[in-house]
Design a protein around this motif. Structure first.
Motif, PDB file in Angstrom:
ATOM      1  N   GLY A   1       0.784  -1.225   0.000  1.00 51.56           N
ATOM      2  CA  GLY A   1       0.000   0.000   0.000  1.00 51.56           C
ATOM      3  C   GLY A   1       0.813   1.272   0.000  1.00 51.56           C
TER       4      GLY A   1
ATOM      5  N   LYS B   1      -6.469  -0.365   3.351  1.00 55.42           N
ATOM      6  CA  LYS B   1      -5.922  -0.187   2.005  1.00 55.42           C
ATOM      7  C   LYS B   1      -6.329  -1.315   1.060  1.00 55.42           C
ATOM      8  CE  LYS B   1      -1.861   2.297   3.762  1.00 55.42           C
ATOM      9  NZ  LYS B   1      -0.381   2.337   3.839  1.00 55.42           N
TER      10      LYS B   1
ATOM     11  N   PHE C   1      -7.520  -0.188  -2.400  1.00 54.56           N
ATOM     12  CA  PHE C   1      -6.408   0.410  -3.142  1.00 54.56           C
ATOM     13  C   PHE C   1      -5.502  -0.675  -3.717  1.00 54.56           C
ATOM     14  CE2 PHE C   1      -1.983   2.220  -2.823  1.00 54.56           C
ATOM     15  CZ  PHE C   1      -2.066   3.021  -3.951  1.00 54.56           C
TER      16      PHE C   1
ATOM     17  N   HIS D   1      -5.264  -8.826  -2.285  1.00 50.80           N
ATOM     18  CA  HIS D   1      -4.958  -8.194  -1.005  1.00 50.80           C
ATOM     19  C   HIS D   1      -5.025  -9.196   0.133  1.00 50.80           C
ATOM     20  CE1 HIS D   1      -6.261  -6.155   2.789  1.00 50.80           C
ATOM     21  NE2 HIS D   1      -5.161  -5.471   2.518  1.00 50.80           N
TER      22      HIS D   1
ATOM     23  N   ARG E   1      -1.359   6.291   2.181  1.00 50.68           N
ATOM     24  CA  ARG E   1      -1.657   5.401   1.060  1.00 50.68           C
ATOM     25  C   ARG E   1      -0.988   5.999  -0.162  1.00 50.68           C
ATOM     26  NH1 ARG E   1      -5.588   5.664  -2.860  1.00 50.68           N
ATOM     27  NH2 ARG E   1      -6.658   7.355  -1.790  1.00 50.68           N
TER      28      ARG E   1
END
Length: 312
Positions: free
Chosen positions: A152, A178, A181, A189, A297
């Motif tokens: 991140g 995050k 993202f 993730h 971020r």
């Protein structure tokens, strides 16, 4: 006199201040650059706190913050070829980057592609350069599985994108906040924190071909056994621990060739620089606090021409 953001002693944020400094004069092989934007990195506050790389000598005080910048060439030193007054460039300055004027070795500078904003070009030397060099060092073939530990942040976000462009399957650890993202970058993730190795093992039951670490410490120790081969570990955060585990630190190549390549890739849209916040130079302290607290971020950039804070 030009203004710079400096630290006056080794310590905490109380040592930081704006200061007037002499305008530098380019020596042989150097460019004098008027800074338009400068990247903010964890290494900036770590140096102020006294955390230096092995063998690195502490700088003379007061020391100017920063290690990457983009701007316009104002003068060139003796022997410089390939650059001229008025050129738009980015690179790694000597003596700090949080300053209105900096010196950049011509061998560590590249021309800024016209398609790139100043604030994007400013983060290429550290974040994009580290990501590019690390992936070249690993040399994984298309189809291999790579874990980016710390996906991140500025370096991690670009590493994920470059790895996906090269056909790698990418898993990225980052905080739960995050998740969207990291997923948007093309990675699977996995939430960081206690038990991260079990979660990564579930995402990659056949093991990892590479581990691009940007966290270090206990999380690195926990994740390293998931590698098929220890040599598949590289780190930009904890060389000592990586060496104990059979891996190595990222070997940087801060050259015009490498910087020119990442500049071209960024201009072609192969990766986004993941600049998520742009602050005016006057808020350099605020930018450092955000990075030092570790909750950012993507990348924060200082804009030397912007009077107002911008969010992306």
């Amino acid at each position: 006199m030009p203004t710079a953001y400096v630290y006056t002693a080794i310590g905490g944020p109380e040592t930081e201040a704006f200061a007037e400094v002499p305008e530098p004069v380019p020596g042989p092989g150097q460019l004098l650059v008027r800074v338009r934007a400068a990247g903010v990195n964890p290494a900036d506050w770590k140096r102020r706190a006294g955390h230096l790389s092995p063998g690195e000598a502490p700088p003379p005080l007061p020391a100017v913050f920063g290690r990457e910048a983009a701007g316009t060439v104002e003068a060139v030193g003796e022997g410089v070829t390939g650059f001229g007054v008025g050129d738009e460039v980015f690179g790694q300055p000597v003596g700090g980057a949080y300053a209105q004027y900096v010196l950049v070795p011509a061998t560590q500078a590249a021309h800024k592609p016209a398609a790139l904003a100043w604030t994007d070009a400013a983060v290429l030397p550290i974040a994009a350069g580290t990501a590019y060099d690390g992936l070249r060092q690993l040399g994984l073939p298309a189809g291999a599985t790579l874990l980016v530990n710390g996906a991140g942040g500025g370096v991690g976000a670009i590493a994920v994108q470059l790895a996906r462009h090269e056909g790698l399957t990418v898993i990225g650890t980052a905080s739960a906040a995050k998740a969207d993202f990291v997923t948007s970058l093309g990675a699977v993730h996995v939430p960081s924190g206690p038990g991260v190795a079990d979660r990564v093992r579930a995402a990659a039951p056949d093991g990892l071909d590479g581990l691009f670490d940007l966290v270090g410490g206990e999380p690195l120790r926990e994740l390293a056994p998931l590698l098929r081969e220890p040599a598949g570990l590289i780190t930009g955060a904890d060389r000592a621990t990586a060496a104990e585990l059979g891996g190595s630190g990222i070997v940087r190549h801060r050259t015009t060739e490498v910087f020119g390549t990442v500049g071209r890739l960024a201009a072609e849209g192969v990766f986004s620089t993941s600049v998520t916040q742009v602050l005016p130079f006057a808020e350099a302290g605020r930018a450092l606090r955000a990075v030092e607290e570790g909750h950012t971020r993507g990348k924060i950039v200082l804009d030397f021409d912007a009077p107002d804070t911008q969010e992306r």
